[in-house]
Design a protein around this motif. Structure first.
Motif, mmCIF file in Angstrom:
data_model
loop_
_atom_site.group_PDB
_atom_site.id
_atom_site.type_symbol
_atom_site.label_atom_id
_atom_site.label_comp_id
_atom_site.label_asym_id
_atom_site.label_seq_id
_atom_site.Cartn_x
_atom_site.Cartn_y
_atom_site.Cartn_z
ATOM 1 N N ALA A 221 -22.031 -6.579 0.552
ATOM 2 C CA ALA A 221 -22.027 -6.235 1.973
ATOM 3 C C ALA A 221 -23.441 -6.238 2.550
ATOM 4 C CB ALA A 221 -21.370 -4.871 2.182
ATOM 5 N N VAL A 222 -24.413 -5.733 1.790
ATOM 6 C CA VAL A 222 -25.800 -5.715 2.257
ATOM 7 C C VAL A 222 -26.338 -7.138 2.386
ATOM 8 C CG1 VAL A 222 -28.155 -4.997 1.696
ATOM 9 C CG2 VAL A 222 -26.261 -3.405 1.383
ATOM 10 N N THR A 223 -26.028 -7.983 1.415
ATOM 11 C CA THR A 223 -26.444 -9.388 1.494
ATOM 12 C C THR A 223 -25.825 -10.060 2.713
ATOM 13 O OG1 THR A 223 -26.692 -9.531 -0.912
ATOM 14 C CG2 THR A 223 -26.412 -11.599 0.282
ATOM 15 N N HIS A 224 -24.560 -9.782 2.948
ATOM 16 C CA HIS A 224 -23.876 -10.339 4.117
ATOM 17 C C HIS A 224 -24.539 -9.874 5.409
ATOM 18 C CE1 HIS A 224 -20.690 -10.068 7.287
ATOM 19 N NE2 HIS A 224 -20.384 -11.278 6.855
ATOM 20 N N ALA A 225 -24.893 -8.598 5.484
ATOM 21 C CA ALA A 225 -25.536 -8.057 6.680
ATOM 22 C C ALA A 225 -26.921 -8.661 6.896
ATOM 23 C CB ALA A 225 -25.630 -6.537 6.582
ATOM 24 N N GLN A 226 -27.676 -8.838 5.804
ATOM 25 C CA GLN A 226 -29.002 -9.445 5.924
ATOM 26 C C GLN A 226 -28.895 -10.883 6.426
ATOM 27 O OE1 GLN A 226 -30.341 -8.757 1.897
ATOM 28 N NE2 GLN A 226 -31.506 -6.930 2.465
ATOM 29 N N HIS A 227 -27.877 -11.596 5.967
ATOM 30 C CA HIS A 227 -27.689 -12.987 6.389
ATOM 31 C C HIS A 227 -27.292 -13.067 7.857
ATOM 32 C CE1 HIS A 227 -26.565 -17.226 6.153
ATOM 33 N NE2 HIS A 227 -25.417 -16.908 6.724
ATOM 34 N N ASN A 228 -26.481 -12.099 8.310
ATOM 35 C CA ASN A 228 -25.959 -12.152 9.670
ATOM 36 C C ASN A 228 -26.835 -11.422 10.679
ATOM 37 O OD1 ASN A 228 -22.989 -13.375 9.829
ATOM 38 N ND2 ASN A 228 -23.227 -12.376 7.845
ATOM 39 N N THR A 229 -27.825 -10.675 10.213
ATOM 40 C CA THR A 229 -28.772 -10.019 11.117
ATOM 41 C C THR A 229 -30.190 -10.333 10.646
ATOM 42 O OG1 THR A 229 -27.143 -8.228 11.197
ATOM 43 C CG2 THR A 229 -29.188 -7.858 12.373
ATOM 44 N N PRO A 230 -30.582 -11.606 10.610
ATOM 45 C CA PRO A 230 -31.864 -11.973 10.009
ATOM 46 C C PRO A 230 -33.069 -11.441 10.767
ATOM 47 C CG PRO A 230 -30.885 -13.867 11.120
ATOM 48 C CD PRO A 230 -29.847 -12.781 11.126
ATOM 49 N N GLU A 231 -32.925 -11.210 12.075
ATOM 50 C CA GLU A 231 -34.071 -10.734 12.850
ATOM 51 C C GLU A 231 -34.328 -9.243 12.654
ATOM 52 O OE1 GLU A 231 -31.331 -11.959 14.313
ATOM 53 O OE2 GLU A 231 -31.848 -14.023 14.864
ATOM 54 N N HIS A 232 -33.307 -8.502 12.228
ATOM 55 C CA HIS A 232 -33.459 -7.060 12.121
ATOM 56 C C HIS A 232 -32.637 -6.510 10.956
ATOM 57 C CE1 HIS A 232 -35.172 -3.590 14.278
ATOM 58 N NE2 HIS A 232 -34.142 -2.918 13.799
ATOM 59 N N PRO A 233 -32.904 -6.959 9.732
ATOM 60 C CA PRO A 233 -32.143 -6.448 8.589
ATOM 61 C C PRO A 233 -32.505 -4.992 8.297
ATOM 62 C CG PRO A 233 -33.942 -7.822 7.836
ATOM 63 C CD PRO A 233 -33.929 -7.928 9.331
ATOM 64 N N SER A 234 -31.612 -4.304 7.633
ATOM 65 C CA SER A 234 -31.814 -2.892 7.323
ATOM 66 C C SER A 234 -32.820 -2.723 6.184
ATOM 67 C CB SER A 234 -30.485 -2.245 6.935
ATOM 68 O OG SER A 234 -30.683 -0.930 6.454
#
Length: 319
Positions: A221-234
């Motif tokens: 899920a974290v990898t998915h979020a980083q891929h889909n929010t590349p400008e502002h990853p957590s």
């Protein structure tokens, strides 16, 4: 009293059937609670997800609003927005076959936030709430050397502290050390945890492991979020995920951390669990934010409190 082989957090949730797992501090905080939510789902519980949101919720269709200050986010919500952690999580949940509605609260003061929580609790007959913080500033009582960014976290705590009709209310903190960037002294975090233990409000700690089904899904899920929010990853969940993978030290997973030195370590993968009313009782300024309507009021009330006290000096780890 539980047995040593039992987990006190899950023991407290054993009799609950409809559980709300909520991110306390906005942004990607709900991701920090995802492994817990998945574990409860895998046990056959009804689990609902919510998050205090930093996203632009105001323009969402009126039909998406369940109640004032409470909106239901789906995988197809506001596709034009690039930063929308709740929608990104909903998309991941749908991809993996889980219930995919994620509720969101706009940034408000304590009173409207409490009303929104109450509406969500009544909508689903919730009998337990787990409030999750990615980081440790939710454990700050107010007189520490630095508080991190406590406004959203403690507004969430205050909102839930008065909802006595919910039998079980818990707080979980994961990501020990990530708030050092915001001035939190983690020796004082440990001092606070020790005080909560003396009060009977500390429920122990356990590690999130990638060897578990929930740990592996969290990493995905974290990898998915980083891929889909590349400008502002957590940064918080990126650090936790790196720790779960066994990384150590100054780990690079986003350009957002350029110019700063991280200290990813195994302590970041630990969940620390607490009784929410017990945690709320130790906050020195909770009464000051009780009647707030706006988040900026929460901020100013905390600032006024800080100006009125002598803070505890920071302490270094002796080891």
């Amino acid at each position: 009293m539980t047995s040593l082989h039992s987990n006190p957090l899950f023991t407290r949730l054993a009799d609950a059937e409809r559980i709300l797992v909520a991110g306390a501090g906005g942004g990607f905080d709900i991701y920090s609670g995802l492994p817990l939510a998945l574990s409860l789902l895998h046990q056959g519980k009804q689990v609902y997800l919510a998050n205090l949101s930093f996203s632009a919720l105001e323009g969402l269709p009126i039909d998406d609003w369940v109640a004032p200050d409470l909106v239901a986010i789906t995988p197809d919500s506001a596709l034009h927005q690039s930063y929308f952690p709740e929608r990104t999580l909903a998309q991941w949940l749908r991809r993996h076959g889980y219930p995919f509605t994620v509720y969101a609260f706009p940034q408000t003061g304590v009173r409207p936030l409490r009303a929104a929580y109450q509406a969500l609790i009544e909508l689903h007959c919730v009998d337990a709430v787990v409030l999750v913080d990615g980081g440790t500033d939710i454990l700050m009582r107010g007189d520490e050397a630095g508080l991190g960014t406590p406004e959203e976290d403690l507004a969430s705590v205050a909102a839930l502290a008065a909802l006595d009709g919910v039998p079980t209310r818990l707080v979980v903190s994961v990501g020990f050390g990530v708030d050092a960037y915001h001035g939190v002294n983690h020796t004082q975090v440990l001092e606070n945890i020790a005080a909560l233990e003396r009060d009977g409000a500390y429920l122990g700690a356990f590690s999130l492991s990638r060897a578990t089904r929930e740990g592996a899904l969290y990493l995905d899920a974290v990898t998915h979020a980083q891929h889909n929010t590349p400008e502002h990853p957590s940064i918080v969940n990126g650090s936790i995920a790196a720790a779960v993978r066994g990384s150590f030290g100054d780990v690079r997973f986003t350009e957002r951390t350029r110019g700063s030195e991280l200290f990813v370590n195994p302590l970041m993968s630990l969940y620390f669990a607490f009784d929410l009313p017990g945690l709320a009782a130790r906050c020195l300024y909770l009464d000051r934010i009780e009647d707030t309507q706006l988040m900026r009021q929460v901020h100013s009330r905390i600032a006024e409190f800080r100006e009125s006290i002598v803070t505890r000096p920071p302490r270094r780890f002796p080891h």
